[in-house]
Each structure stands twice: as structure tokens, then as C-alpha cells.
Write an enzyme that holds these catalytic residues in place. Structure first.
Site, PDB file in Angstrom:
ATOM      1  N   TYR A  57      73.518  17.592  89.379  1.00 26.20           N
ATOM      2  CA  TYR A  57      73.346  18.862  90.096  1.00 26.20           C
ATOM      3  C   TYR A  57      74.286  18.913  91.303  1.00 26.20           C
ATOM      4  O   TYR A  57      75.058  19.843  91.465  1.00 26.20           O
ATOM      5  CB  TYR A  57      71.891  18.987  90.527  1.00 26.20           C
ATOM      6  CG  TYR A  57      71.536  20.275  91.228  1.00 26.20           C
ATOM      7  CD1 TYR A  57      71.422  21.470  90.504  1.00 26.20           C
ATOM      8  CD2 TYR A  57      71.278  20.304  92.597  1.00 26.20           C
ATOM      9  CE1 TYR A  57      71.075  22.650  91.149  1.00 26.20           C
ATOM     10  CE2 TYR A  57      70.935  21.478  93.238  1.00 26.20           C
ATOM     11  CZ  TYR A  57      70.831  22.654  92.510  1.00 26.20           C
ATOM     12  OH  TYR A  57      70.483  23.827  93.150  1.00 26.20           O
TER      13      TYR A  57
ATOM     14  N   VAL B 140      58.515  21.487  95.325  1.00 23.61           N
ATOM     15  CA  VAL B 140      57.372  21.075  96.133  1.00 23.61           C
ATOM     16  C   VAL B 140      56.434  22.228  96.499  1.00 23.61           C
ATOM     17  O   VAL B 140      55.205  22.062  96.459  1.00 23.61           O
ATOM     18  CB  VAL B 140      57.849  20.278  97.374  1.00 23.61           C
ATOM     19  CG1 VAL B 140      58.566  21.160  98.392  1.00 23.61           C
ATOM     20  CG2 VAL B 140      56.709  19.540  98.012  1.00 23.61           C
TER      21      VAL B 140
ATOM     22  N   SER C 163      55.788  25.205  95.031  1.00 23.10           N
ATOM     23  CA  SER C 163      54.964  25.680  93.907  1.00 23.10           C
ATOM     24  C   SER C 163      54.004  24.580  93.449  1.00 23.10           C
ATOM     25  O   SER C 163      52.828  24.845  93.184  1.00 23.10           O
ATOM     26  CB  SER C 163      55.844  26.183  92.763  1.00 23.10           C
ATOM     27  OG  SER C 163      56.892  25.286  92.519  1.00 23.10           O
TER      28      SER C 163
ATOM     29  N   GLN D 146      59.728  12.613 104.706  1.00 22.40           N
ATOM     30  CA  GLN D 146      61.018  13.303 104.510  1.00 22.40           C
ATOM     31  C   GLN D 146      60.845  14.779 104.887  1.00 22.40           C
ATOM     32  O   GLN D 146      59.745  15.320 104.757  1.00 22.40           O
ATOM     33  CB  GLN D 146      61.511  13.151 103.054  1.00 22.40           C
ATOM     34  CG  GLN D 146      60.718  13.848 101.973  1.00 22.40           C
ATOM     35  CD  GLN D 146      59.549  13.031 101.442  1.00 22.40           C
ATOM     36  OE1 GLN D 146      58.915  12.267 102.174  1.00 22.40           O
ATOM     37  NE2 GLN D 146      59.198  13.221 100.183  1.00 22.40           N
TER      38      GLN D 146
ATOM     39  N   ARG E  10      66.518  17.489 105.941  1.00 21.19           N
ATOM     40  CA  ARG E  10      67.353  18.644 105.620  1.00 21.19           C
ATOM     41  C   ARG E  10      66.992  19.812 106.533  1.00 21.19           C
ATOM     42  O   ARG E  10      65.827  20.195 106.617  1.00 21.19           O
ATOM     43  CB  ARG E  10      67.161  19.047 104.163  1.00 21.19           C
ATOM     44  CG  ARG E  10      68.107  20.152 103.760  1.00 21.19           C
ATOM     45  CD  ARG E  10      67.958  20.534 102.313  1.00 21.19           C
ATOM     46  NE  ARG E  10      68.408  19.488 101.418  1.00 21.19           N
ATOM     47  CZ  ARG E  10      67.922  19.346 100.186  1.00 21.19           C
ATOM     48  NH1 ARG E  10      66.977  20.136  99.746  1.00 21.19           N
ATOM     49  NH2 ARG E  10      68.389  18.412  99.406  1.00 21.19           N
TER      50      ARG E  10
ATOM     51  N   GLU F  67      76.935  17.035  92.255  1.00 21.78           N
ATOM     52  CA  GLU F  67      78.383  16.985  92.005  1.00 21.78           C
ATOM     53  C   GLU F  67      78.828  18.211  91.211  1.00 21.78           C
ATOM     54  O   GLU F  67      79.933  18.716  91.400  1.00 21.78           O
ATOM     55  CB  GLU F  67      78.769  15.696  91.273  1.00 21.78           C
ATOM     56  CG  GLU F  67      78.487  14.416  92.071  1.00 21.78           C
ATOM     57  CD  GLU F  67      79.430  14.196  93.267  1.00 21.78           C
ATOM     58  OE1 GLU F  67      80.061  15.147  93.760  1.00 21.78           O
ATOM     59  OE2 GLU F  67      79.512  13.037  93.704  1.00 21.78           O
TER      60      GLU F  67
ATOM     61  N   GLY G 128      55.742  11.070 102.569  1.00 21.69           N
ATOM     62  CA  GLY G 128      55.777  12.486 102.971  1.00 21.69           C
ATOM     63  C   GLY G 128      56.463  12.706 104.309  1.00 21.69           C
ATOM     64  O   GLY G 128      56.354  13.784 104.893  1.00 21.69           O
TER      65      GLY G 128
HETATM   66  P1  NAD Z   1      65.702  29.021  88.511  1.00 22.90           P
HETATM   67  O1  NAD Z   1      65.709  27.788  87.696  1.00 22.90           O
HETATM   68  O2  NAD Z   1      64.451  29.809  88.616  1.00 22.90           O
HETATM   69  O3  NAD Z   1      66.842  30.021  88.029  1.00 22.90           O
HETATM   70  C1  NAD Z   1      68.006  29.624  87.353  1.00 22.90           C
HETATM   71  C2  NAD Z   1      68.244  30.599  86.214  1.00 22.90           C
HETATM   72  O4  NAD Z   1      69.450  30.217  85.517  1.00 22.90           O
HETATM   73  C3  NAD Z   1      67.124  30.575  85.161  1.00 22.90           C
HETATM   74  O5  NAD Z   1      66.770  31.897  84.821  1.00 22.90           O
HETATM   75  C4  NAD Z   1      67.743  29.845  83.990  1.00 22.90           C
HETATM   76  O6  NAD Z   1      67.172  30.190  82.751  1.00 22.90           O
HETATM   77  C5  NAD Z   1      69.201  30.259  84.123  1.00 22.90           C
HETATM   78  N1  NAD Z   1      70.124  29.332  83.476  1.00 22.90           N
HETATM   79  C6  NAD Z   1      70.152  27.982  83.557  1.00 22.90           C
HETATM   80  N2  NAD Z   1      71.154  27.487  82.822  1.00 22.90           N
HETATM   81  C7  NAD Z   1      71.793  28.549  82.270  1.00 22.90           C
HETATM   82  C8  NAD Z   1      72.892  28.686  81.387  1.00 22.90           C
HETATM   83  N3  NAD Z   1      73.575  27.628  80.941  1.00 22.90           N
HETATM   84  N4  NAD Z   1      73.268  29.939  81.008  1.00 22.90           N
HETATM   85  C9  NAD Z   1      72.582  31.033  81.441  1.00 22.90           C
HETATM   86  N5  NAD Z   1      71.534  30.956  82.270  1.00 22.90           N
HETATM   87  C10 NAD Z   1      71.133  29.728  82.673  1.00 22.90           C
HETATM   88  O7  NAD Z   1      66.211  28.583  89.955  1.00 22.90           O
HETATM   89  P2  NAD Z   1      66.400  29.430  91.300  1.00 22.90           P
HETATM   90  O8  NAD Z   1      65.633  28.758  92.348  1.00 22.90           O
HETATM   91  O9  NAD Z   1      66.197  30.874  91.055  1.00 22.90           O
HETATM   92  O10 NAD Z   1      67.941  29.151  91.593  1.00 22.90           O
HETATM   93  C11 NAD Z   1      68.964  30.121  91.382  1.00 22.90           C
HETATM   94  C12 NAD Z   1      70.295  29.559  91.860  1.00 22.90           C
HETATM   95  O11 NAD Z   1      70.224  29.256  93.247  1.00 22.90           O
HETATM   96  C13 NAD Z   1      70.702  28.259  91.148  1.00 22.90           C
HETATM   97  O12 NAD Z   1      72.099  28.278  90.925  1.00 22.90           O
HETATM   98  C14 NAD Z   1      70.352  27.194  92.156  1.00 22.90           C
HETATM   99  O13 NAD Z   1      71.163  26.054  92.017  1.00 22.90           O
HETATM  100  C15 NAD Z   1      70.595  27.913  93.473  1.00 22.90           C
HETATM  101  N6  NAD Z   1      69.803  27.306  94.543  1.00 22.90           N
HETATM  102  C16 NAD Z   1      68.449  27.521  94.632  1.00 22.90           C
HETATM  103  C17 NAD Z   1      67.717  26.901  95.637  1.00 22.90           C
HETATM  104  C18 NAD Z   1      66.248  27.117  95.800  1.00 22.90           C
HETATM  105  O14 NAD Z   1      65.659  26.515  96.698  1.00 22.90           O
HETATM  106  N7  NAD Z   1      65.577  27.952  95.055  1.00 22.90           N
HETATM  107  C19 NAD Z   1      68.368  26.053  96.554  1.00 22.90           C
HETATM  108  C20 NAD Z   1      69.724  25.848  96.415  1.00 22.90           C
HETATM  109  C21 NAD Z   1      70.446  26.495  95.423  1.00 22.90           C
HETATM  110  N1  UDP Z   2      57.989  16.468  96.507  1.00 21.65           N
HETATM  111  C1  UDP Z   2      56.709  15.958  96.660  1.00 21.65           C
HETATM  112  N2  UDP Z   2      55.771  16.263  95.721  1.00 21.65           N
HETATM  113  C2  UDP Z   2      56.037  17.082  94.660  1.00 21.65           C
HETATM  114  C3  UDP Z   2      57.343  17.628  94.529  1.00 21.65           C
HETATM  115  C4  UDP Z   2      58.290  17.280  95.464  1.00 21.65           C
HETATM  116  O1  UDP Z   2      56.417  15.224  97.617  1.00 21.65           O
HETATM  117  O2  UDP Z   2      55.123  17.347  93.866  1.00 21.65           O
HETATM  118  C5  UDP Z   2      59.003  16.130  97.530  1.00 21.65           C
HETATM  119  C6  UDP Z   2      60.332  15.642  96.957  1.00 21.65           C
HETATM  120  O3  UDP Z   2      60.327  14.243  96.740  1.00 21.65           O
HETATM  121  C7  UDP Z   2      61.270  16.033  98.070  1.00 21.65           C
HETATM  122  C8  UDP Z   2      60.671  17.310  98.637  1.00 21.65           C
HETATM  123  O4  UDP Z   2      59.307  17.307  98.234  1.00 21.65           O
HETATM  124  O5  UDP Z   2      61.276  15.060  99.079  1.00 21.65           O
HETATM  125  C9  UDP Z   2      61.340  18.584  98.137  1.00 21.65           C
HETATM  126  O6  UDP Z   2      61.376  18.509  96.734  1.00 21.65           O
HETATM  127  P1  UDP Z   2      61.898  19.711  95.826  1.00 21.65           P
HETATM  128  O7  UDP Z   2      61.926  19.213  94.421  1.00 21.65           O
HETATM  129  O8  UDP Z   2      61.131  20.947  96.106  1.00 21.65           O
HETATM  130  O9  UDP Z   2      63.379  20.010  96.337  1.00 21.65           O
HETATM  131  P2  UDP Z   2      64.623  19.127  96.798  1.00 21.65           P
HETATM  132  O10 UDP Z   2      64.290  17.684  96.787  1.00 21.65           O
HETATM  133  O11 UDP Z   2      65.671  19.466  95.802  1.00 21.65           O
HETATM  134  O12 UDP Z   2      64.884  19.612  98.165  1.00 21.65           O
END
Ligand code: NAD
Ligand code: UDP
Length: 311
Positions: free
Chosen positions: A144, A186, A188, A208, A275, A146, A206
Site C-alpha cells: 500500500y 479502527v 468502524s 499508538q 500520526r 510503496e 493502544g
Molecule cells: P474504500 O476501500 O472504501 O474505497 C476504495 C474503493 O476502490 C472501493 O469502492 C473499491 O471497490 C475500489 N477499488 C479497489 N480496487 C479497485 C480496482 N482495481 N479497480 C476499481 N476499483 C477498485 O476506501 P476509502 O476509505 O473510501 O478510500 C478511498 C481512497 O482514499 C483510497 O485510494 C485510499 O487509499 C485513500 N485514503 C483513504 C484514507 C481513509 O482514512 N479512509 C486514508 C488515506 C488514503
Molecule cells: N487498531 C486496533 N484495533 C482494531 C483495528 C485497528 O487497535 O480493531 C489499531 C491499528 O493497529 C492502528 C490503528 O488502530 O494502530 C489504526 O488502524 P487502522 O487500520 O484504522 O488504520 P492505519 O493503521 O492504516 O492508520
């Protein structure tokens, strides 16, 4: 009216973005392969004549005459992006190349949904855009992190070489309605566990930290970035209020009046210790800052999950 392509439009953030763009009178094409997204997220938009839904995988080229592209297609939750890491990498890289190629051909503006993960386990705190990051290139999160870093490189190379009009946004942990109950992230996870009275699964002790942004604030930042001229980013969009994961768990328990207990799981490898976005650049260039506090955003998200997990 603009013609706008949203890849990943049936996902959590994408569905809110499609809704917002349609509400402004635009013509929206939502492209998704439904890996982590769902038709349920955009079902309420299907009767809108300005909305088109296309099942398509961004690892193959897609063509349409559009003015703007928001490239969101990519699983964002660790368990899902780690499920098939090679596919995740392909989605980031081929997805970026295919959408950038389209943007070049049709002269569309294109925005990349990048991530705070480009900073890895950051040694600079809070994270500023000029920080190059601390990413493990061979770990379980690398597909993810990279992948998103290469996508940023491709965006800037298409801009330098082909004058493509790009925008790069680094999204920090965002939450809200339409996250999938089994999404694995986390916020949801904790809400669903608390509402069901299940144990709350704390990774490690917890301690972090993360900084959580409500989805409406994020969408506002995203649209502002696309509509701002002479600024391509990268720019951090996130809420700078920082909490430990344990504090988040306690807040969720209190807001849901849950009897759930905290249990501890091993900390996954390469889990970032801290973060927090520095959002000075977003404020300076976009006049953007988040408005919705964690308490308010959690209440709205809890209300959503109360209805969603009943049916
Ligand atoms: P999400 O998983 O709900 O949405 C991603 C969507 O992309 C999904 O509808 C999935 O079906 C679609 N998808 C995945 N692979 C695909 C492919 N090969 N072709 C077509 N569609 C594809 O996640 P999200 O939280 O809505 O994230 C949306 C974007 O924002 C992502 O690019 C994610 O990396 C970026 N992002 C989200 C967060 C966050 O906290 N939610 C943080 C950083 C970056
Ligand atoms: N995490 C947790 N319990 C869970 C899911 C995630 O303690 O059921 C922690 C996870 O290890 C991380 C933080 O919550 O330290 C955020 O995780 P998330 O998967 O939401 O996002 P990201 O790590 O990508 O920021």
C-alpha cells in the site's frame, strides 16, 4: 456542468464525493470493481440522470471524455490491502498510469487520493509535506505505502513531462457513515464491537496515535484542492487532533453506553507509532481546516451504524 470521473466511487469516501459533485450539478461517472466498495453505497444516486455507474477495474485502461478525474480506486483498510498485496500494488500503479494516460489524452485535471502512509512510521511529528517519510519497502504494509508513493511519483512525472494538470492530496485517517461494518479499520471496528457488546480489540497497548478526520471535512478539502489553480500539492488533509487508540476506544464505549471490555491483540508489524497532520499548507493554499470534532463525528457515525447493523 463538468464531466467528472471518480474511480473507487462506490467506496466509503468515493460515495460521499459522488454525492457532493452531483449536488453541485455535475455529470459524474463512477468506476469501481466493488472489491471493498458496494452498489449499496451509491444506490440512492442511481436515479439521478447525471450519474453513471460502471463496473471496471482500473488496472485496465478506461476511456471517457471528462474534464476532471478523482483517482480513489484502491483498498484502504490494512486487512483488505494485505489480502492480495500484488493486486494492491497493481491497482495503485497501473491505476495511476491508466488514469494519468486518460487525463493526458482528454486534457482533464486529475487528483490522486494519496495517503499519510507515504510517511510510513514517521520520525518527524507532526508530519509536514516536505518530510520524505520512513517506509519499510519489504513489510506487510509496503504494497500500500510503496504503491501510493510510486503513484505520487507518476503524478509528478506526468506533470513534468506531459504538463498534466495534477493535484496530490495526502489523506489522514478518515471515518464516517458508509464505512463497511467489516472494513477492519479502527473506528468502524470499535463502533461495531461496542454496539454489539463484543470485546474491543486493542492492538498492542493502544498507546499508538492517530488523528481522525470526519468524511464531510475531507470531501470539502478534496473539492477545494481540485478547484484551486496554481497549486498541485502534495497537501495533507486531515484533522490534527491526535488521540491514542486507547483513548478512541474509551470514547466509543462512553458514547455508545456500551458494556464492552478492552482486550489486547498483538501489534501488527510496521504499525506506525504516531500520526498527526500539519495542515498549515492546506490552510494557506485552500483556506481549509476541519470543522467537525471527533465527538461530533463519532456520534454521527454511531447513529449510522446503529441503523446499518440492525438490517
Ligand atoms: P474504500 O476501500 O472504501 O474505497 C476504495 C474503493 O476502490 C472501493 O469502492 C473499491 O471497490 C475500489 N477499488 C479497489 N480496487 C479497485 C480496482 N482495481 N479497480 C476499481 N476499483 C477498485 O476506501 P476509502 O476509505 O473510501 O478510500 C478511498 C481512497 O482514499 C483510497 O485510494 C485510499 O487509499 C485513500 N485514503 C483513504 C484514507 C481513509 O482514512 N479512509 C486514508 C488515506 C488514503
Ligand atoms: N487498531 C486496533 N484495533 C482494531 C483495528 C485497528 O487497535 O480493531 C489499531 C491499528 O493497529 C492502528 C490503528 O488502530 O494502530 C489504526 O488502524 P487502522 O487500520 O484504522 O488504520 P492505519 O493503521 O492504516 O492508520
Amino acid at each position: 456542468m463538468k464531466r467528472i470521473l471518480v474511480t473507487g466511487g462506490a467506496g466509503f469516501i468515493g460515495s460521499h464525493l459522488c454525492e457532493r459533485l452531483l449536488s453541485e450539478g455535475n455529470d459524474v461517472i463512477c468506476v469501481d470493481n466493488y472489491f471493498t466498495g458496494s452498489k449499496d453505497n451509491i444506490r440512492h444516486l442511481l436515479n439521478n440522470h447525471n450519474f453513471e455507474l460502471v463496473r471496471h477495474d482500473v488496472t485496465s485502461p478506461y476511456s471517457a471524455e471528462v474534464d476532471e478525474i478523482y483517482n480513489l480506486a484502491c483498498p484502504a483498510s490494512p486487512p483488505y490491502y494485505q489480502y492480495n498485496p500484488i493486486k494492491t500494488m497493481k491497482t495503485s500503479i497501473y491505476g495511476a498510469m491508466n488514469t494519468l494516460g486518460l487525463a493526458k489524452r482528454v486534457k482533464a485535471k486529475i487528483l490522486q487520493a494519496s495517503t499519510s502512509e507515504v510517511y510510513g512510521d514517521p520520525a518527524v511529528h507532526p508530519q509536514v509535506e516536505s518530510y520524505w517519510g520512513n517506509v519499510n519497502p519489504i513489510g506487510i504494509r509496503s504494497c500500500y505505502d510503496e504503491g501510493k508513493r510510486v503513484a505520487e511519483t507518476l503524478f509528478f512525472d506526468y506533470h513534468r513531462m506531459n504538463k498534466v494538470d495534477i493535484r496530490v492530496m495526502r489523506i489522514f485517517n478518515t471515518y464516517g457513515p458508509r464505512m463497511h461494518p467489516n472494513d477492519g479499520r479502527v473506528v468502524s471496528n470499535f463502533i461495531v464491537q461496542a454496539l454489539r457488546g463484543d470485546n474491543i480489540t486493542l492492538d498492542g497497548d493502544g498507546s499508538q496515535t492517530r488523528s481522525f478526520c470526519y468524511v464531510d471535512d475531507l470531501i470539502e478539502g478534496m473539492v477545494r484542492l481540485m478547484n484551486t489553480e496554481n497549486f498541485i500539492g502534495p497537501v495533507n488533509i486531515g484533522n490534527p487532533s491526535e488521540f491514542t487508540i486507547k483513548q478512541l476506544a474509551e470514547k466509543v464505549i462512553s458514547l455508545t453506553n456500551s458494556m464492552s471490555k478492552l482486550i489486547t491483540n498483538p501489534l501488527p508489524s510496521d504499525d506506525p507509532r504516531q500520526r498527526q497532520p500539519d495542515i498549515s499548507l492546506a490552510f494557506e493554499k485552500l483556506g481549509w481546516k476541519p470543522k467537525i470534532s471527533l465527538d461530533e463525528g463519532l456520534k454521527r457515525t454511531i447513529d449510522y451504524f446503529k441503523k446499518d447493523i440492525e438490517c
